[in-house]
Scaffold this motif. Structure first.
Motif, short mmCIF file in Angstrom:
data_model
loop_
_atom_site.label_atom_id
_atom_site.label_comp_id
_atom_site.label_asym_id
_atom_site.label_seq_id
_atom_site.Cartn_x
_atom_site.Cartn_y
_atom_site.Cartn_z
N PHE A 122 0.87 -1.22 0.10
CA PHE A 122 -0.03 0.12 0.21
C PHE A 122 0.63 1.28 -0.02
CE2 PHE A 122 -2.35 -3.34 2.34
CZ PHE A 122 -3.47 -3.52 1.47
N GLY A 123 2.20 1.14 0.28
CA GLY A 123 2.82 2.48 0.21
C GLY A 123 3.24 2.88 -1.41
N SER A 124 3.27 4.28 -1.47
CA SER A 124 3.30 4.93 -2.77
C SER A 124 4.47 5.96 -2.74
CB SER A 124 2.05 5.34 -3.31
OG SER A 124 1.56 6.23 -2.31
N THR A 125 5.18 6.23 -1.66
CA THR A 125 5.79 7.24 -1.74
C THR A 125 7.40 6.92 -1.38
OG1 THR A 125 5.33 8.01 0.94
CG2 THR A 125 3.96 8.98 -1.19
N VAL A 126 8.19 7.97 -1.41
CA VAL A 126 9.68 7.54 -1.01
C VAL A 126 9.70 7.31 0.45
CG1 VAL A 126 12.06 8.24 -0.75
CG2 VAL A 126 10.77 8.75 -2.97
N LEU A 127 8.72 8.10 1.23
CA LEU A 127 9.10 7.89 2.72
C LEU A 127 8.56 6.50 3.22
CD1 LEU A 127 9.36 9.32 5.47
CD2 LEU A 127 7.06 10.17 5.27
N HIS A 128 7.46 6.07 2.36
CA HIS A 128 6.87 4.77 2.73
C HIS A 128 7.88 3.67 2.55
CE1 HIS A 128 2.47 6.26 1.61
NE2 HIS A 128 3.00 6.64 3.05
N MET A 129 8.72 3.98 1.65
CA MET A 129 9.73 2.79 1.19
C MET A 129 10.78 3.08 2.25
SD MET A 129 8.83 1.13 -1.21
CE MET A 129 7.13 1.51 -0.52
N GLN A 130 11.26 4.22 2.67
CA GLN A 130 12.21 4.38 3.77
C GLN A 130 11.73 3.84 4.92
OE1 GLN A 130 12.43 8.59 3.64
NE2 GLN A 130 14.19 8.61 2.32
N PHE A 131 10.36 3.76 5.47
CA PHE A 131 9.95 3.31 6.64
C PHE A 131 9.97 1.59 6.48
CE2 PHE A 131 7.94 7.10 8.19
CZ PHE A 131 8.36 6.99 9.17
N MET A 132 9.55 1.34 5.07
CA MET A 132 9.82 -0.01 4.74
C MET A 132 11.07 -0.66 5.18
SD MET A 132 10.80 -2.62 2.29
CE MET A 132 11.05 -1.61 0.77
N GLU A 133 12.15 -0.04 4.64
CA GLU A 133 13.57 -0.32 4.88
C GLU A 133 13.74 -0.61 6.34
OE1 GLU A 133 16.08 1.90 2.40
OE2 GLU A 133 15.58 0.63 0.56
N PHE A 134 13.52 0.50 7.08
CA PHE A 134 13.65 0.59 8.49
C PHE A 134 12.93 -0.72 9.37
CE2 PHE A 134 11.91 1.46 12.85
CZ PHE A 134 13.34 1.83 13.38
N PHE A 135 11.89 -0.93 8.99
CA PHE A 135 11.13 -2.29 9.58
C PHE A 135 11.73 -3.29 9.19
CE2 PHE A 135 7.32 0.78 9.77
CZ PHE A 135 7.15 0.76 11.41
N PHE A 136 12.41 -3.45 7.84
CA PHE A 136 13.00 -4.65 7.40
C PHE A 136 14.63 -4.91 8.30
CE2 PHE A 136 15.75 -7.11 4.21
CZ PHE A 136 14.87 -8.24 4.48
N SER A 137 15.13 -3.79 8.38
CA SER A 137 16.18 -4.02 9.33
C SER A 137 16.02 -4.08 10.80
CB SER A 137 16.99 -2.34 9.33
OG SER A 137 16.19 -1.38 10.19
N ILE A 138 14.82 -4.07 11.19
CA ILE A 138 14.41 -4.56 12.53
C ILE A 138 14.40 -6.00 12.27
CG2 ILE A 138 12.61 -4.70 14.48
CD1 ILE A 138 12.17 -1.71 13.99
N THR A 139 13.80 -6.51 11.41
CA THR A 139 13.68 -7.97 11.24
C THR A 139 14.79 -8.83 11.27
OG1 THR A 139 13.17 -7.92 8.87
CG2 THR A 139 11.25 -7.64 10.02
N MET A 140 15.89 -8.06 10.23
CA MET A 140 17.04 -8.53 10.02
C MET A 140 17.95 -8.61 11.29
SD MET A 140 18.34 -6.88 6.64
CE MET A 140 20.04 -7.46 6.78
N ALA A 141 17.93 -7.54 12.57
CA ALA A 141 18.53 -7.54 13.50
C ALA A 141 17.99 -8.33 14.37
CB ALA A 141 18.51 -6.00 14.17
N ALA A 142 16.72 -8.78 14.21
CA ALA A 142 15.88 -9.60 15.33
C ALA A 142 16.18 -11.09 15.08
CB ALA A 142 14.43 -9.21 15.35
N ARG A 143 16.99 -11.36 13.98
CA ARG A 143 17.29 -12.75 13.69
C ARG A 143 18.13 -13.42 14.73
NH1 ARG A 143 19.30 -12.27 7.22
NH2 ARG A 143 17.25 -11.84 6.50
N ILE A 144 18.69 -12.62 15.76
CA ILE A 144 19.59 -13.14 16.73
C ILE A 144 18.58 -13.93 17.75
CG2 ILE A 144 19.27 -10.91 18.05
CD1 ILE A 144 22.00 -13.40 18.58
N ALA A 145 17.49 -13.34 17.94
CA ALA A 145 16.19 -13.94 18.86
C ALA A 145 15.93 -15.25 18.00
CB ALA A 145 15.12 -12.95 19.04
N TYR A 146 15.65 -15.21 16.76
CA TYR A 146 15.03 -16.49 16.03
C TYR A 146 16.03 -17.46 16.15
CZ TYR A 146 14.01 -19.68 12.40
OH TYR A 146 13.75 -20.60 11.39
N SER A 147 17.45 -17.17 16.01
CA SER A 147 18.31 -18.23 15.82
C SER A 147 18.86 -18.71 17.26
CB SER A 147 19.78 -17.49 15.09
OG SER A 147 20.16 -16.63 15.77
#
Length: 255
Positions: free
Chosen positions: A42-67
């Protein structure tokens, strides 16, 4: 944006994983994944994509909990078996989703947007499942649970390296007793102990260059593919097949 936000949240996520004993961070990872896909859909702006990358960075960092979550629930004698099961489940999931996605696109002529909705449904389902996970009473690093009769229970790292733990575990005597077992006092000692291990230094360098090389090649190939062979026919896009083949070929064989 992704690289910088990942570096910014990596250490805080690690500390939260240790203090909160995994489960809340696993839920945070699930929420972040859902947020990534909502912004993709549903995102359509550059700001939306920046927020998307920020949330994706959280998922990558949280892999320590999963692993490391499963290792906080089993004794050290079962670590190798649990590592095998965990790695096998990840590889099987990547392979199955890649094959399924490729079949849906090539044979079923399903649109990419529909695939994103399917992915969002699975991510939401996994978030619900995470609500029912057992919360460990201890972590593998600093939050070691309730002290035993003889004092603080040793961490898993202390159990694996008892000699070095005694040498590196000494805490400054001038600190208040309440601070001596805190994460911020223990973490420099653990870091110093890790730096003195040549095998760990070599493994860390290997992991850095291996990860950097892998992501560089993967992202470069996806961009190069579209430049060399641009197509508007989505049924002739074979990213899923390529990911499935690379996962299958890269699966470690038993000795």
């Amino acid at each position: 944006m992704l690289s910088y936000s990942y570096l910014a949240v990596l250490v805080p996520i690690f500390l939260l994983t240790d203090y909160l004993c995994y489960k809340p961070v696993l839920l945070l990872q699930g929420l972040s994944y859902v947020s990534v896909w909502l912004l993709l859909l549903f995102g359509s702006t550059v700001l939306h994509m920046q927020f998307m990358e920020f949330f994706f960075s959280i998922t990558m960092a949280a892999r320590i909990a999963y692993s490391s979550y499963i290792f906080s629930l089993v004794p050290p004698a079962r670590y190798q078996r649990m590592a095998s099961y965990s790695r096998a489940s990840v590889l099987l999931g990547v392979f199955t989703s890649s094959v399924l996605g490729q079949l849906l696109v090539t044979v079923g002529r399903v649109a990419f947007s529909t695939l994103n909705y399917i992915s969002l449904a699975f991510l939401t389902f996994s978030l619900v499942l995470a609500l029912f996970l057992k919360r460990p009473k201890r972590s593998l690093f600093f939050n070691r649970g309730v002290p035993g009769p003889a004092g603080a229970a040793p961490s898993e790292l202390d159990q694996m390296n008892p000699g070095q733990a005694k040498a590196a575990g000494a805490k400054p005597g001038w600190l208040p007793a309440a601070w001596r077992d805190s994460t911020f006092v223990r973490m420099p000692g653990e870091l110093g102990r890790a730096v003195r291990l040549p095998q760990l230094r070599l493994w860390s360098l290997w992991w850095v260059f291996n990860s950097a090389g892998y992501y560089l090649i993967v992202y470069y190939v996806h961009i190069l593919w579209n430049v060399v062979h641009p197509t508007t026919d989505t049924t002739r896009v074979y990213n899923g097949a390529a990911d499935a083949a690379s996962t299958l070929l890269g699966t470690p064989r038993p000795l």
